[in-house]
Write an enzyme that holds these catalytic residues in place. Structure first.
Site, PDB file in Angstrom:
ATOM      1  N   ASP A 152    -110.489  -6.890  23.595  1.00 35.13           N
ATOM      2  CA  ASP A 152    -110.789  -8.396  22.344  1.00 35.13           C
ATOM      3  C   ASP A 152    -110.367  -9.666  24.117  1.00 35.13           C
ATOM      4  OD1 ASP A 152    -109.743 -10.658  20.297  1.00 35.13           O
ATOM      5  OD2 ASP A 152    -107.106  -9.567  21.228  1.00 35.13           O
TER       6      ASP A 152
ATOM      7  N   CYS B  62    -105.574   0.238  -3.622  1.00 40.64           N
ATOM      8  CA  CYS B  62    -104.434  -0.432  -3.343  1.00 40.64           C
ATOM      9  C   CYS B  62    -104.265  -1.557  -2.893  1.00 40.64           C
ATOM     10  CB  CYS B  62    -103.839   0.490  -2.267  1.00 40.64           C
ATOM     11  SG  CYS B  62    -102.573  -0.682  -1.125  1.00 40.64           S
TER      12      CYS B  62
ATOM     13  N   CYS C  10    -101.080  -4.266   0.967  1.00 42.77           N
ATOM     14  CA  CYS C  10    -100.809  -5.618   2.303  1.00 42.77           C
ATOM     15  C   CYS C  10    -101.432  -7.188   1.773  1.00 42.77           C
ATOM     16  CB  CYS C  10    -102.438  -5.640   3.607  1.00 42.77           C
ATOM     17  SG  CYS C  10    -103.856  -5.095   2.927  1.00 42.77           S
TER      18      CYS C  10
ATOM     19  N   CYS D 188     -97.803  -9.968   2.085  1.00 41.57           N
ATOM     20  CA  CYS D 188     -98.346 -11.230   3.293  1.00 41.57           C
ATOM     21  C   CYS D 188     -97.626 -12.630   2.430  1.00 41.57           C
ATOM     22  CB  CYS D 188     -99.827 -11.273   3.335  1.00 41.57           C
ATOM     23  SG  CYS D 188     -99.712 -12.684   4.081  1.00 41.57           S
TER      24      CYS D 188
ATOM     25  N   CYS E 219     -96.890 -11.099  13.421  1.00 39.66           N
ATOM     26  CA  CYS E 219     -96.702 -10.331  12.400  1.00 39.66           C
ATOM     27  C   CYS E 219     -97.333  -9.289  12.643  1.00 39.66           C
ATOM     28  CB  CYS E 219     -96.937 -11.294  11.268  1.00 39.66           C
ATOM     29  SG  CYS E 219     -96.584 -10.766   9.410  1.00 39.66           S
TER      30      CYS E 219
ATOM     31  N   CYS F 256     -98.780  -6.713   7.287  1.00 38.65           N
ATOM     32  CA  CYS F 256     -99.277  -6.133   6.253  1.00 38.65           C
ATOM     33  C   CYS F 256     -99.453  -5.012   6.668  1.00 38.65           C
ATOM     34  CB  CYS F 256    -100.660  -7.254   6.388  1.00 38.65           C
ATOM     35  SG  CYS F 256    -102.155  -7.178   8.087  1.00 38.65           S
TER      36      CYS F 256
ATOM     37  N   CYS G 290     -98.675  -0.883   4.977  1.00 42.81           N
ATOM     38  CA  CYS G 290    -100.003  -0.108   4.504  1.00 42.81           C
ATOM     39  C   CYS G 290     -99.203   1.215   4.257  1.00 42.81           C
ATOM     40  CB  CYS G 290    -101.038  -0.246   5.197  1.00 42.81           C
ATOM     41  SG  CYS G 290    -102.370   0.707   5.093  1.00 42.81           S
TER      42      CYS G 290
END
Length: 354
Positions: free
Chosen positions: A136, A193, A196, A200, A243, A246, A250
Site C-alpha cells: 500500500d 449476496c 456489504c 454500507c 470503517c 462492509c 460479510c
C-alpha cells in the site's frame, strides 16, 4: 525453489503467498473508468499515476514475477463473538470507533519488513537479484495481483476475500526479476449476496465491485483533508478512523483468522474510549500514543476533526447521558479556537447539536 519460499514466508509470519505475472492490461479499462468517474475523490496521486498501476514493469523495470502476500491481522486475544462485538460498537454513540486494522502497529512497516526479510532469504539461496517490496505504498494494483495469484477473489465491496480467511488481512508484494511458477486464481464465492452493499452507511458501494471513495467513511476520515460533506456527516456516526462495516456484514468473515503476531494487539485508548476523552488528547499526547501507528499520518488536526464530528453525532443521537452530553460539550468547546479552520467549522457544527 517455490516450496522453500513458502516455508520461509510462513516462518516470517506471512499467512499466505502466491505468484502472478506482470501483464495486467485487462485491468486497465476498469481502472480508467474508475478514474474517469472521479471515484478517487481528492486522491490526486491516483490520477497522476494513471496506468502505471497496471504496469508493474514500469514501476520496477526488469520485473518478471510478483510474489503476493496476505497477512492476517485479527489480534491474538480476539474472542469468538468478535463480529457481534464490533458491530455493536456503531450503536454506542459516545464510543469512538477505530477500524480494527489500525489499532496496533503500522501495517506498512510490519509487512514491508517481513517481505524484505523474505527477499533476504531468497538472495542467500540464489544470490543477489532485482527486487522491490510494496505494501500500500506505491501505484500498485494490489487487489488485482492478489486475485490473479490465488490469494482470494474480489468481493463486491472491492476488497479481496478468501474462503479460509475472510477479508481481515493486509496485502503486500515482492517484485522480482526472475520467473516463478504462477499460482492459480480461485473462483469467486459472493453469489447473490449483497450484504456489504446493503449495509454500507453512506452507500459508497455504488454497484457490485464499484466503490465511490468520495462517499467511503475510510476515505473521508483518513484521506480527505477538507471539510466533510454535511449530508454525509450524520451517516459517519462514531467512526473516527476508517470503517469496517462492509467487512463486518460479510458472511465470509466468520472465517477470518487470528494472527499470532504481537503487532496487532490494540493500543491503549484505541478501543472502547469515549469520544470526549480522546478529544482531550493534546497534539503531543496524540503523537506519543500513535508513534509507530498508521493513525499518526493523518495528523492531530484531522484526528480532532473526526472526533468533533463524532461528538456532534453523539449529541444529536439523543442516546447519551446528561453527563456524557456535558463532557462532549466541554471537550468540543476546548477546540473552538483551533488554528485549523476545517476543525473550527466542524466544532461549531457539532456544538450546534448540543
Amino acid at each position: 525453489m517455490w516450496p522453500q519460499i513458502q516455508i520461509w514466508a510462513r516462518e516470517l509470519g506471512l499467512s499466505q503467498i502466491g505468484v502472478t505475472g506482470i501483464d495486467l492490461t485487462s485491468a486497465e479499462p476498469g481502472l480508467q473508468a474508475w478514474l474517469a468517474a472521479g471515484f478517487h475523490g481528492s486522491m490526486a496521486y491516483m490520477q497522476s499515476h494513471g496506468m502505471k498501476r497496471a504496469r508493474p514493469a514500469e514501476l520496477q523495470p526488469g520485473t518478471v514475477s510478483v510474489i503476493t502476500a496476505r497477512m492476517d491481522y485479527l489480534p491474538r486475544d480476539t474472542s469468538p463473538d468478535w463480529l457481534a462485538r464490533e458491530t455493536a460498537r456503531s450503536i454506542q454513540p459516545g464510543e469512538a470507533v477505530v477500524s480494527l486494522y489500525a489499532r496496533g502497529r503500522d501495517y506498512h512497516k510490519v509487512l514491508r519488513s517481513r517481505l524484505q526479510k523474505l527477499q533476504d532469504r531468497i538472495a542467500e539461496a540464489i544470490g543477489p537479484f532485482g527486487h522491490r517490496v510494496f505494501t500500500d505504498s506505491a501505484p500498485v494494483l494490489e487487489a488485482e495481483l492478489a486475485t490473479r495469484s490465488g490469494l482470494g477473489w474480489r468481493g463486491k465491496h472491492t476488497l479481496v476475500l478468501s474462503r479460509e480467511a475472510g477479508s481481515m488481512f493486509f496485502l503486500g508484494e515482492l517484485f522480482v526479476d526472475f520467473a516463478l511458477p504462477e499460482t492459480p486464481a480461485v473462483s469467486a464465492h459472493c453469489g447473490q449476496c449483497s450484504a456489504c452493499m446493503d449495509l454500507c452507511p453512506t452507500q459508497a458501494i455504488v454497484g457490485p465491485y464499484r466503490l465511490d471513495a468520495r462517499r467511503c467513511i475510510s476515505y473521508l476520515t483518513i484521506e480527505h483533508a477538507g471539510p466533510i460533506d454535511e449530508t454525509l456527516r450524520p451517516l459517519i456516526g462514531n467512526r473516527i478512523y476508517g470503517c469496517d462495516d462492509c467487512q463486518l456484514a460479510c458472511p465470509w468473515n466468520k472465517f477470518a483468522q487470528v494472527s499470532p503476531l504481537p503487532d496487532w494487539q490494540p493500543r491503549e485508548g484505541l478501543v472502547g474510549s469515549d469520544i470526549a476523552h480522546l478529544l482531550g488528547w493534546s497534539e503531543a499526547e496524540f503523537l506519543r500514543r500513535t508513534e509507530g501507528s498508521a493513525i499518526r499520518r493523518i495528523g492531530h488536526a484531522r484526528w480532532v476533526r473526526n472526533l468533533a464530528l463524532a461528538a456532534g453525532n453523539a449529541l444529536a443521537s439523543g442516546r447519551v447521558s446528561e453527563d456524557q452530553r456535558l463532557s462532549l460539550q466541554q471537550a468540543l468547546s476546548a477546540h473552538v479556537a483551533h488554528p485549523d479552520p476545517v476543525v473550527q467549522e466542524q466544532v461549531v457544527w457539532s456544538l450546534a447539536k448540543f
